[in-house]
Design an enzyme around this catalytic site. Structure first.
Site, PDB file in Angstrom:
ATOM      1  N   GLN A 191      36.635  53.467   3.327  1.00 33.33           N
ATOM      2  CA  GLN A 191      37.324  54.690   2.917  1.00 33.33           C
ATOM      3  C   GLN A 191      38.823  54.449   2.807  1.00 33.33           C
ATOM      4  O   GLN A 191      39.557  55.318   2.365  1.00 33.33           O
ATOM      5  CB  GLN A 191      37.124  55.794   3.969  1.00 33.33           C
ATOM      6  CG  GLN A 191      35.728  56.329   4.090  1.00 33.33           C
ATOM      7  CD  GLN A 191      35.606  57.283   5.275  1.00 33.33           C
ATOM      8  OE1 GLN A 191      35.004  56.939   6.269  1.00 33.33           O
ATOM      9  NE2 GLN A 191      36.159  58.479   5.179  1.00 33.33           N
ATOM     10  N   PHE A 222      31.586  59.404   6.021  1.00 29.58           N
ATOM     11  CA  PHE A 222      31.786  60.489   6.989  1.00 29.58           C
ATOM     12  C   PHE A 222      32.845  60.191   8.044  1.00 29.58           C
ATOM     13  O   PHE A 222      32.839  60.766   9.123  1.00 29.58           O
ATOM     14  CB  PHE A 222      30.453  60.854   7.678  1.00 29.58           C
ATOM     15  CG  PHE A 222      29.296  60.924   6.718  1.00 29.58           C
ATOM     16  CD1 PHE A 222      29.258  61.911   5.753  1.00 29.58           C
ATOM     17  CD2 PHE A 222      28.273  59.981   6.735  1.00 29.58           C
ATOM     18  CE1 PHE A 222      28.220  61.974   4.836  1.00 29.58           C
ATOM     19  CE2 PHE A 222      27.230  60.034   5.825  1.00 29.58           C
ATOM     20  CZ  PHE A 222      27.204  61.032   4.873  1.00 29.58           C
ATOM     21  N   GLU A 226      36.492  54.517   7.863  1.00 25.31           N
ATOM     22  CA  GLU A 226      37.932  54.690   7.696  1.00 25.31           C
ATOM     23  C   GLU A 226      38.672  53.523   8.339  1.00 25.31           C
ATOM     24  O   GLU A 226      39.413  52.813   7.685  1.00 25.31           O
ATOM     25  CB  GLU A 226      38.382  56.029   8.293  1.00 25.31           C
ATOM     26  CG  GLU A 226      39.853  56.321   8.040  1.00 25.31           C
ATOM     27  CD  GLU A 226      40.285  57.704   8.499  1.00 25.31           C
ATOM     28  OE1 GLU A 226      39.423  58.566   8.720  1.00 25.31           O
ATOM     29  OE2 GLU A 226      41.503  57.921   8.634  1.00 25.31           O
ATOM     30  N   ARG A 304      44.261  66.381  16.643  1.00 31.57           N
ATOM     31  CA  ARG A 304      43.594  67.462  15.902  1.00 31.57           C
ATOM     32  C   ARG A 304      42.798  68.357  16.855  1.00 31.57           C
ATOM     33  O   ARG A 304      42.669  69.557  16.616  1.00 31.57           O
ATOM     34  CB  ARG A 304      42.698  66.910  14.786  1.00 31.57           C
ATOM     35  CG  ARG A 304      42.256  67.985  13.812  1.00 31.57           C
ATOM     36  CD  ARG A 304      41.516  67.451  12.603  1.00 31.57           C
ATOM     37  NE  ARG A 304      42.351  67.127  11.467  1.00 31.57           N
ATOM     38  CZ  ARG A 304      42.805  68.018  10.575  1.00 31.57           C
ATOM     39  NH1 ARG A 304      42.535  69.314  10.710  1.00 31.57           N
ATOM     40  NH2 ARG A 304      43.552  67.635   9.568  1.00 31.57           N
ATOM     41  N   ARG A 336      33.879  63.253  10.383  1.00 29.57           N
ATOM     42  CA  ARG A 336      33.985  64.602   9.801  1.00 29.57           C
ATOM     43  C   ARG A 336      34.376  65.671  10.836  1.00 29.57           C
ATOM     44  O   ARG A 336      33.604  65.965  11.747  1.00 29.57           O
ATOM     45  CB  ARG A 336      32.636  64.952   9.189  1.00 29.57           C
ATOM     46  CG  ARG A 336      32.678  65.967   8.090  1.00 29.57           C
ATOM     47  CD  ARG A 336      31.303  66.078   7.478  1.00 29.57           C
ATOM     48  NE  ARG A 336      31.324  66.715   6.181  1.00 29.57           N
ATOM     49  CZ  ARG A 336      30.303  66.699   5.332  1.00 29.57           C
ATOM     50  NH1 ARG A 336      29.196  66.072   5.645  1.00 29.57           N
ATOM     51  NH2 ARG A 336      30.374  67.299   4.175  1.00 29.57           N
ATOM     52  N   PHE A 338      36.954  65.382  12.900  1.00 29.61           N
ATOM     53  CA  PHE A 338      38.039  64.584  13.475  1.00 29.61           C
ATOM     54  C   PHE A 338      38.662  65.212  14.721  1.00 29.61           C
ATOM     55  O   PHE A 338      39.872  65.409  14.801  1.00 29.61           O
ATOM     56  CB  PHE A 338      39.106  64.417  12.377  1.00 29.61           C
ATOM     57  CG  PHE A 338      40.008  63.230  12.516  1.00 29.61           C
ATOM     58  CD1 PHE A 338      39.561  61.949  12.216  1.00 29.61           C
ATOM     59  CD2 PHE A 338      41.329  63.381  12.913  1.00 29.61           C
ATOM     60  CE1 PHE A 338      40.414  60.862  12.312  1.00 29.61           C
ATOM     61  CE2 PHE A 338      42.194  62.291  13.015  1.00 29.61           C
ATOM     62  CZ  PHE A 338      41.729  61.035  12.703  1.00 29.61           C
ATOM     63  N   THR A 440      47.329  65.102   9.826  1.00 24.98           N
ATOM     64  CA  THR A 440      48.352  65.519  10.789  1.00 24.98           C
ATOM     65  C   THR A 440      49.392  64.419  10.987  1.00 24.98           C
ATOM     66  O   THR A 440      50.444  64.657  11.548  1.00 24.98           O
ATOM     67  CB  THR A 440      47.711  65.905  12.130  1.00 24.98           C
ATOM     68  OG1 THR A 440      46.966  64.787  12.608  1.00 24.98           O
ATOM     69  CG2 THR A 440      46.782  67.089  11.955  1.00 24.98           C
ATOM     70  N   ALA A 509      40.228  63.335   6.008  1.00 24.78           N
ATOM     71  CA  ALA A 509      40.877  64.610   6.303  1.00 24.78           C
ATOM     72  C   ALA A 509      40.619  65.640   5.203  1.00 24.78           C
ATOM     73  O   ALA A 509      41.439  66.522   4.961  1.00 24.78           O
ATOM     74  CB  ALA A 509      42.382  64.414   6.526  1.00 24.78           C
ATOM     75  N   GLU A 712      35.363  68.729   5.486  1.00 26.12           N
ATOM     76  CA  GLU A 712      35.111  68.844   6.924  1.00 26.12           C
ATOM     77  C   GLU A 712      34.755  70.239   7.431  1.00 26.12           C
ATOM     78  O   GLU A 712      33.901  70.377   8.290  1.00 26.12           O
ATOM     79  CB  GLU A 712      36.340  68.340   7.695  1.00 26.12           C
ATOM     80  CG  GLU A 712      36.535  66.848   7.574  1.00 26.12           C
ATOM     81  CD  GLU A 712      37.911  66.425   8.055  1.00 26.12           C
ATOM     82  OE1 GLU A 712      38.892  66.736   7.365  1.00 26.12           O
ATOM     83  OE2 GLU A 712      37.991  65.821   9.130  1.00 26.12           O
TER      84      GLU A 712
END
Lengths: 755, 478
Positions: A191, A222, A226, A304, A336, A338, A440, A509, A712
């Site tokens: 990702q 998902f 990442e 988060r 998903r 996060f 964020t 995100a 998400e």
């Protein structure tokens, strides 16, 4: 228009990374993992493995040409273990062989001698031993202690949520191919192409410009690809670099499940204070996040969690503290939501506890406290254009919820009066969602797009977005087509490639189409501007007089005798630039960590879901019967894609809190790291009555074409299924432990049986 | 040693020399480059590698996971992959998936398409529920299945209530034309000079040579080794279940789905087909065999528990052609220990055939209702005479080192009147004879109490006029 990718999917023509002929003169990598959760390596014996026919070489930490470091935010993770192991599944050696079978056989012959140490598995224990990934963070608003002291009701409790395996259908994969100059081309299932590029460059000791990462599409991710894709890309790259031949690294499902990070388990203590009417006065919470053995994205996930501490509600006094606790399981990672789902689960548990103590029904508490425009979140941002109440009220009206809930309440009352316990219980729950959209980490909120218009009028688009099933490529195709005034069929989305679009943010995100779609449209506007100027010069008029619609040029509303392809070709012959690159950075984002205040989100996405569940109190089993949703998407770019995101996210969320259970034994060995032991929802479990309505008459001026991000937020609807099951079970016990597997529910139903 | 193997792959006759044990998944992807078939888990759990296998007579088509299937079993078959459904455009089913957005990342999609096509080819009456159940072995992580269910409804709509014919499916644009030629081509293949037959006959049992029926346990346990091996196979029979001398005889090679669909069992045991849906998945039931389920010797084996409650007999045959027949419960000696000599095979199982429907129940509790290994499972068969139990068959999985026949409870119940007191009393007896342990499927305490709950489920299912859930709660039996 229907997403053309889907045609290839259904016909089996879509190629994923491993769907191509791999040369016989190519290496296959299989990794030897630590069998123990913690200890010092006394000896690693690879001699027998080296003698397996077909083995080319075996790499250990000392063989890494660059740095043995793959940590991102915090540099605390080695690619290959050096002198100690920190979790079961930690890579210790990488075997490269001319066949996958030989590599696998060789891995079986590696012997390791580890001086075993006692692992830490519980985040609270890690916290008490000061095993923290980063300093503890606290968000505050008002004065929680004072508000608690004067409250009519103060409820306290503990909530636990478990790890979740991503279970993307396509496992982790990278194929690396070296060029004659020693540069590397990676076809990777990631990702975050730039993250792979940076990581590989560092490990291989190369400059970033010598590593090209290309991503066509992923078979699901998902969040699990990442950061976690980096490791496997590095192994492929190391093999290709050393041998000068292509190298293929494909994780088998069982290796994938035991060696890659999951959604973070959380253990949390909460206190919620209310006035006599059920208005929330204060919320105090302490989150113990099980980060695993290395930082990965844990600190961002934790952040988060803090941002979503009060879920979809306004609470005037907040004191939320969170600790990323270092333990000896796989480094946990993005998934998903996060960190948001973990926070919202705790708050919803607190509401149920408040309802239990105060006697005010949960829905009344929820509705009374939903966030409104102008209400302040704990992080100092005021809710703008809030749709929480509208979604809630619309769900009540559209799905006739009052009547449905009353029917279930009446049945329960009847049961209580009769003095007879019924085997099957029904329950319901509402779950509002308010989810902040933006990375964020502020600097990640940028994207670039390249648009090429070819002389026949066809268009090629490159962005930083990675297609993984969420339909981002098609959304961008439609945005580009709309912007240029041409049919979507003319627009082709190229692979995501670091040599075409550099320094990309991960596709994560929920921001993929927001950011990359905006950049692509900016590039289109630049090209259009040039085309219009070219025509304006010819017609001796102003650029603004022109528009393009349905593949035709219009001047002041009248069709010109020029179609798109001719226009483009004419412009080309007049030496007009037909390519453009644009850069988009989300405006007005800032956050000051020293005071934990700012405006971290471009906007919030809202929605409400209503669930009904049925519990078999005899066997402790359950089924989800209904899920009715009203979801705020702004103005949907593609309703079919968005519906798929809402339904898919919701079912994944239900899975997280019900059947999906990662178990570890007391030595830290995962017990459910196979497809046979870890269960995700199947079509039978998910055969619930599912209805989704998109909120009408909404426009979001903070994202492309009035839309809202969709990836998400729907995941968190699943939390409602948990509480519907709890209600259906029909006991009044303050247990808030997820996942509520049949075993756990069975235990809770028969008090005292601790599982 | 490689052997010749002749089969039709999609629309093409193949004559390959291959290692018998190589999985069809690896054959397709690694040897033949058919990348439309995906590798998801190599455990038969995800369905991404689903193919359809057609066998004579009539060409019986069944969907199954390629990862657990040895290539040696392809001899004289028609193997259909996603490529074999391919026309120039998407067919009707594929178009429905497109229309409904039933594919997102696309990785699971070929498997779903094949499972559903396989269902339509089974020669059974098409229903929406049947079609959905046929997708039970296919996992999708993206869609939440809503769009897939809508695509299924759209696809099967013109076929509801009908038994589709091959020709009908071709006309509805659900199969390519060439399928019409397959029966003749398979016949031609069969008549050709024999390929090396890998099928084992009972006389050829040899030591230390892996013998594979469905392979669904063996390939999960030691797939890498089998992939390089030269195993032999039990010959699948078209009609492996028949009635002989008042007994229903089930060959060891009968698949779980053949058992589930068998008319004798369906007549004798009301609700048979529905209850057996919780065993494995549609695609796995097409491969997993009864014999395999028994010799794997899992203490939680679904079919073992079922057959024990039915008081089945087992017949073994040795390489010297001598036969032994005895009650199935004597077959299980201890954890993973069987009364089976190394030169013996399970030949068949026998269940008494009755003309009247029997009172019975099968229940299983697992994390996921379907395609999951049970924490506990149990089957019971009751016969009643003048308000009292005449005979009881009761078996449980997950409560002992073997699939457990609750003989003390059965004996205690015999002759006792049908009453709440009897029911509650039997649960105490049951508690005394079981000995569950802690494992990944659940704690010992959980399984102990689940055993009582399953027992109560049997009574509630069979004697709902005599007892209620409330009786068991108030009776303190749970």
């Amino acid at each position: 228009m229907i997403n053309p990718d889907t045609t290839y999917h259904v016909m089996g023509l879509t190629r994923y990374v491993d769907d191509r002929d791999f040369p016989a003169r190519g290496l296959h990598c299989v990794v030897f993992f630590s069998p123990l959760a913690k200890g010092k390596i006394r000896d690693l014996d690879t001699s027998a493995a080296r003698n397996v026919p077909g083995v080319a070489f075996i790499l250990t930490a000392k063989d890494i040409p660059g740095e043995n470091q793959i940590g991102g935010i915090i540099q605390d993770e080695v690619l290959l273990a050096e002198d100690k192991v920190n979790f079961v599944g930690m890579p210790v050696a990488a075997v490269y062989a001319w066949t996958e079978e030989a590599a696998r056989q060789a891995v079986g012959r590696i012997k390791i001698d580890i001086a075993e140490e006692i692992p830490i598995l519980d985040p609270r224990e890690a916290y008490n031993r000061n095993e923290l990934i980063a300093p503890v963070r606290t968000f505050t608003l008002g004065d929680a202690e004072e508000a608690i002291a004067s409250a009519a009701y103060v409820v306290k409790g503990q909530a636990e949520s478990g790890a979740q395996e991503h279970f993307y259908l396509e496992g982790q994969v990278t194929v690396a191919t070296p060029s004659e100059e020693g540069n590397l081309h990676l076809s990777s299932g990631t990702q975050a192409p730039t993250s792979v590029q940076r990581c590989v460059a560092k490990v291989c000791g190369l400059a970033m410009n010598r590593v090209e990462v290309d991503v066509r599409r992923l078979g699901g991710a998902f969040g699990g690809k990442e950061v976690q894709a980096n490791t496997w890309a590095c192994f492929a790259a190391l093999g290709a670099q050393k041998a000068g031949v292509p190298c293929r690294m494909v994780l088998r499902r069982s290796d994938d499940m035991s060696a890659t990070g999951k959604r973070h388990p959380y253990s949390s203590d909460f206190t919620l204070a209310l006035d006599g009417q059920g208005k929330f006065l204060a919320f105090k919470v302490m989150y113990y996040q099980n980060a695993g053995a290395a930082a990965d994205l844990s600190t961002s996930v934790l952040e988060r969690t803090l941002f979503h501490a009060t879920a979809s509600y306004y609470v005037p006094n907040v004191h939320a503290t969170a600790a990323a606790c270092r333990t000896n399981i796989t480094p946990n990672t993005a998934f998903r939501g996060f960190g948001g789902p973990q926070a919202m689960f705790v708050f919803e548990a607190a509401i149920r506890e408040a309802s239990r103590i105060s006697g005010i029904c949960a829905e009344t508490l929820q509705r009374k406290n939903l966030i409104k425009t102008g209400d302040c979140f704990a992080y100092g941002m005021k809710a703008e254009n809030a749709q929480a109440q509208r979604c809630w009220d619309r769900a009540y009206a559209h799905y006739d919820l009052q009547k449905r809930m009353r029917a279930i309440d009446d049945a329960q009352k009847k049961e209580t009066c009769s003095g007879q316990v019924a085997r099957y219980g029904r329950g319901y729950a509402l779950m509002p969602v308010c989810f902040g959209i933006s990375f964020t980490t502020i600097f990640l909120n940028q994207a670039r797009a390249h648009v090429h218009v070819y002389t026949d009028g066809s268009v090629g688009v490159s962005t930083g977005a990675v297609e993984m099933g969420q339909g981002v490529n098609h959304k961008i195709r439609e945005l580009v087509a709309d912007s240029l005034g041409i049919a979507p069929g003319r627009v082709k989305l190229e692979s995501t490639n670091t040599t075409r679009v550099s320094n990309t943010s991960p596709t994560a995100a929920s921001s993929g189409s927001d950011l990359n779609g905006a950049a692509a449209r900016m590039a289109c506007e630049m090209i259009k501007e040039r085309l219009f100027k070219f025509k304006a010069d010819e017609y001796q008029c102003a650029s603004k007089d022109f528009s393009i619609r349905q593949g035709r040029l219009y001047r002041e509303g009248n069709a010109c005798e020029v179609c798109w392809a001719d226009l483009v070709n004419q412009a080309y012959c007049s030496r007009v630039q037909l390519s453009a690159e644009a850069h988009y950075a989300t405006p007005d984002l800032y956050f000051d960590k020293s005071v934990e205040k700012g405006r971290p989100f471009a906007y919030h996405t809202y929605g409400t879901a209503y669930f009904e569940a049925e519990v078999d109190r005899l066997l402790g089993t359950y089924s989800i019967k209904k899920a009715y949703v009203v979801h705020d998407l702004g103005r949907s770019i593609n309703p079919l894609i968005d519906l798929g995101q809402v339904e898919g996210g919701m079912v994944q969320g239900i899975g997280w809190l019900t059947m999906e259970e990662m178990r570890y034994d007391e030595t830290g060995r995962p017990l459910t790291a196979t497809a046979g032991t870890y269960k995700i929802p199947d079509i039978s479990f998910a055969s619930l009555d599912m209805k989704v309505q998109f909120l009408e008459d909404v426009y979001n001026d903070k994202a492309v074409k009035g839309s809202k991000a969709v990836g998400e937020p729907p995941f968190m609807y699943g939390i409602g299924a948990f509480f519907a099951i709890k209600m259906a079970a029909g006991y009044e016990k303050p247990f808030y432990f997820a996942p509520i597997t049949p075993e756990r529910l069975f235990g809770e139903l028969r008090e005292g049986l601790v599982v | 040693m490689k052997k010749r193997c002749g089969f039709i792959l999609n629309n093409k006759e193949m004559e390959l020399s291959l290692l018998q044990g190589r999985s069809v998944l690896d054959l397709l992807r690694k040897d033949l480059g058919l990348y439309g078939t995906k590798e998801g888990c190599r455990e038969g759990e995800c369905g991404a590698c689903t193919v359809i296998l057609g066998r004579t007579p009539l060409v019986t088509y069944r969907s199954m996971p390629a990862c657990l299937m040895p290539a040696g079993q392809l001899n004289n078959t028609h193997l259909v992959t996603i490529k074999g459904l391919q026309g120039e455009r998407p067919n009707r089913l594929q178009q429905a998936f497109i229309n409904q957005g039933a594919t997102q990342c696309g990785f699971c999609t070929p498997g779903f398409i094949l499972s559903l096509t396989g269902y339509l080819l089974e020669g059974r009456t098409v229903t929406v529920q049947g079609a959905i159940d046929a997708l039970g072995g296919n996992l999708c992580r993206c869609t939440g299945y809503g769009a897939i269910r809508r695509a299924v409804e759209e696809t099967v709509e013109p076929l509801l209530g009908k038994v589709p014919s091959l020709q009908g499916l071709i006309e509805l644009d659900l199969l390519p034309d060439y399928f019409a030629t397959i029966p003749q081509r398979l016949e031609n293949l069969r008549r050709k000079p024999q390929s090396d037959s890998p099928d084992v006959t009972l006389e050829r049992v040899e030591k230390n040579c892996p013998l594979i029926a469905g392979g669904t346990d063996l390939y999960v346990q030691r797939g890498d080794a089998l992939n390089k091996s030269d195993p032999r196979f039990l010959i699948p029979e078209a009609e492996p279940i028949r009635v002989e001398e008042g007994m229903i005889e089930i060959l060891a090679s009968a698949t779980m789905e053949q058992l589930r669909q068998d008319p004798h069992f369906i007549d004798q045991f009301p609700g048979w087909r529905e209850k057996l849906l919780v065993i494995a998945s549609h695609i796995l039931r097409h491969r997993a065999t009864l014999g395999g389920n028994l010799v794997n010797a899992s203490p939680i084996a679904d079919c073992a528990v079922l057959l024990l409650a039915l008081d089945a007999q087992i017949q073994l045959v040795s390489s010297k052609d001598s036969r032994r027949r005895f009650p199935l419960r004597a077959f299980f000696l201890g954890y993973k220990e069987l009364d089976l000599k190394c030169d013996e095979l399970v030949e068949f199982l026998l269940v008494t055939k009755r003309d009247e429907a029997q009172l019975w129940n099968y229940a299983k509790v697992s994390k996921r209702e379907r395609l999951d290994i049970a924490g506990c499972n149990s089957a019971a068969v009751f016969t009643v005479n003048k308000g009292a139990f005449a005979s009881v068959g009761l078996a449980l999985g997950g409560v002992a080192p073997i699939p457990f026949t609750a003989r003390r409870t059965m004996k205690w119940l015999r002759g006792k009147p049908l009453s709440k007191q009897t029911f509650l009393g039997s649960m105490e007896v049951l508690q005394e004879e079981i000995s569950p342990i802690d494992d990944v499927r659940g704690s010992a305490e959980y399984k102990r109490r689940l055993a009582s709950a399953l027992m109560a489920d049997h009574y509630l299912h069979c004697f709902s006029d005599i007892c209620s859930y409330d009786d068991f709660v108030k009776g303190g039996a749970l």
